[in-house]
Design a protein around this motif. Structure first.
Motif, PDB file in Angstrom:
ATOM      1  N   GLN A  51       1.288  -0.969  -0.398  1.00 13.44           N
ATOM      2  CA  GLN A  51       0.049  -0.286   0.165  1.00 13.44           C
ATOM      3  C   GLN A  51       0.833   1.019   0.206  1.00 13.44           C
ATOM      4  O   GLN A  51       0.505   2.359  -0.342  1.00 13.44           O
ATOM      5  N   THR A  52       1.683   1.443   0.570  1.00 12.70           N
ATOM      6  CA  THR A  52       2.897   2.425   0.960  1.00 12.70           C
ATOM      7  C   THR A  52       3.885   2.085  -0.594  1.00 12.70           C
ATOM      8  O   THR A  52       4.535   3.791  -0.913  1.00 12.70           O
ATOM      9  N   TYR A 351      -1.408  12.869   0.576  1.00 11.16           N
ATOM     10  CA  TYR A 351      -0.508  11.761   1.507  1.00 11.16           C
ATOM     11  C   TYR A 351       0.754  12.148   1.224  1.00 11.16           C
ATOM     12  O   TYR A 351       1.637  12.096   2.185  1.00 11.16           O
ATOM     13  N   GLN A 381       1.563   6.117   5.424  1.00  9.99           N
ATOM     14  CA  GLN A 381       0.113   5.327   5.609  1.00  9.99           C
ATOM     15  C   GLN A 381      -0.032   4.147   6.824  1.00  9.99           C
ATOM     16  O   GLN A 381      -1.235   3.336   6.238  1.00  9.99           O
ATOM     17  N   GLN A 384      -3.106   5.344   8.203  1.00 11.40           N
ATOM     18  CA  GLN A 384      -3.785   4.717   7.528  1.00 11.40           C
ATOM     19  C   GLN A 384      -5.015   3.419   7.640  1.00 11.40           C
ATOM     20  O   GLN A 384      -5.496   2.821   8.565  1.00 11.40           O
ATOM     21  N   SER A 385      -3.834   2.989   7.682  1.00 10.55           N
ATOM     22  CA  SER A 385      -4.144   1.252   7.611  1.00 10.55           C
ATOM     23  C   SER A 385      -4.168   0.996   9.015  1.00 10.55           C
ATOM     24  O   SER A 385      -5.477  -0.079   9.389  1.00 10.55           O
TER      25      SER A 385
END
Length: 420
Positions: A51-52, A351, A381, A384-385
């Motif tokens: 995701q990052t 972000y 991230q 957010q995660s």
């Protein structure tokens, strides 16, 4: 106590970087406790790395943008537009030429993404540099224009699926390298670290600069090597789902044993792409004339111009680079979803900018590091995660991200004030 402090100072570790690593550790521990141990699992950390990746890639370019005292608010929308073009190219344009699943489809798609992104970035950079329109205004317009262009390209339709050879760029099962390849990559990474530190030390000695004591240099290499090994152990501890592992064994002509087989995911392709981009942009920033020009412009634009630097061309080049990196990020995002959607890249500009600022890029210009930006992307991230994992609503997630950005700028202001 004094001897211990002296030894720590001999390592010459970046205080801000250590503070960011400490903050990341706190974030991970807190979310792991709140989530009941679900955060610090190989599965979640592997997904977190994937995701990052796209944010990290764009953060590398955003650092250089901010160093020049500029800003790019269009990167999220640019990613969305390029992603849509990449999707249409794979689903419609290229199959009309040579059919579906052609070996060249994914290569041409990536080239289209990087070229288109770099072209758009260069156009925006030319307007900023040669027409003297503020970067805030130009890229704010780009945020609106490219988001609208993404919708207009397909009238709001989602384009899927992508070419099977393109999908590994986004990670998933197709983009997992496995344990053996991951250890090979880890060994190569450690070898490069040793080589880089050796060459840097030798170069500093040649020019008469101060160097770390030999024990401190060895300790630093040990810390970096330990980090690589730890990351490899984590990604190799995440197994493929049993059903997929079984199909792989049977497809290879083997027999599925009664107790099953543990097949590791290993490193994900997008993570390696982000790492390569980080190394390349770091080299560009620190070891090339173009990189020195960027920091000279950020330090003092008038002095840079008077010293003979073509500031306009350099500024346009920085925005072109940012656009090209947005194109790479678009490929990662599209391949990960196996589809081109109109929501791709939404709020990514927030972000990316937050990652660069948290990583030490000063909005006053002149300072910033690629490694810091990539760590900043991991921090953002992780937040957010962790919030998704603990069931925090999306509006509250945005509030937290906004507050973190303000705090990061405040900390940068304090740091710069003390440095004077």
């Amino acid at each position: 106590m004094g001897a211990l402090k002296a030894r720590f100072e001999a390592l010459e570790l970046n205080g801000r970087m250590l503070g960011m690593l400490a903050a990341l550790a706190v974030i991970w521990i807190v979310f792991d406790i709140v989530s009941g141990g679900a955060f610090l699992t190989p599965r979640n950390l592997w997904n977190l790395s994937v995701q990052t990746a796209s944010i990290s890639v764009m953060a590398c370019g955003m650092v250089l943008i901010i160093v020049t005292r500029s800003i790019d608010l269009s990167v999220g929308s640019l990613l969305g537009f390029v992603a849509m073009i990449v999707g249409v190219a794979q689903a419609q344009w290229l199959p009309a030429i040579w059919g579906f699943e052609h070996p060249l489809t994914w290569i041409v798609a990536v080239l289209i993404a990087v070229s288109l992104g770099a072209f758009i970035g260069a156009v925006q950079g030319a307007i900023i540099a040669y027409l003297a329109v503020p970067s805030f205004v130009v890229t704010l317009a780009g945020l609106l224009v490219w988001r609208g262009a993404a919708w207009w390209t397909t009238s709001g339709q989602t384009i899927a699926p992508m070419d099977s050879r393109f999908k590994p760029i986004g990670g998933g099962i197709e983009g997992a390298l496995g344990d053996s390849a991951s250890w090979v990559i880890a060994i190569l990474a450690i070898a490069l670290i040793v080589l880089f530190r050796f060459l840097t030390r030798r170069r500093h000695k040649a020019f008469g600069f101060a160097v770390r004591p030999a024990w401190a240099e060895a300790a630093l290499i040990g810390l970096l090597a330990a980090s690589v090994i730890a990351a490899t152990l984590i990604v190799n501890a995440y197994p493929l789902p049993p059903g997929i592992a079984r199909r792989m064994i049977e497809a290879a002509g083997g027999t599925w044993p009664e107790g099953g087989v543990f097949i590791s995911h290993g490193f994900a392709v997008p993570v390696l792409i982000a790492a390569v981009v980080g190394v390349a942009v770091t080299f560009l920033a620190k070891r090339t004339r173009f990189g020195r020009y960027i920091f000279a412009i950020g330090g003092n634009p008038e002095a840079a111009k008077l010293s003979g630097i073509n500031t306009k061309r350099t500024l346009m080049g920085v925005f072109a680079l940012m656009g090209g990196l947005a194109g790479i990020a678009a490929c990662i995002s599209t391949a990960r979803l196996n589809a081109a959607t109109n929501s791709a890249g939404t709020l990514d500009e927030l972000y990316v900018i937050a990652s660069a600022v948290i990583g030490g890029a000063s909005l006053a210009g002149g300072s910033g590091t690629i490694v810091g930006a990539m760590l900043g992307a991991l921090v953002m991230q992780s937040l957010q995660s962790g919030m998704v994992l603990t069931g925090v609503d999306a509006p509250l997630q945005n509030i937290v991200v906004g507050l973190v950005l303000v705090v990061a700028v405040w900390v940068d202001t304090i740091y710069r004030g003390r440095a004077k």
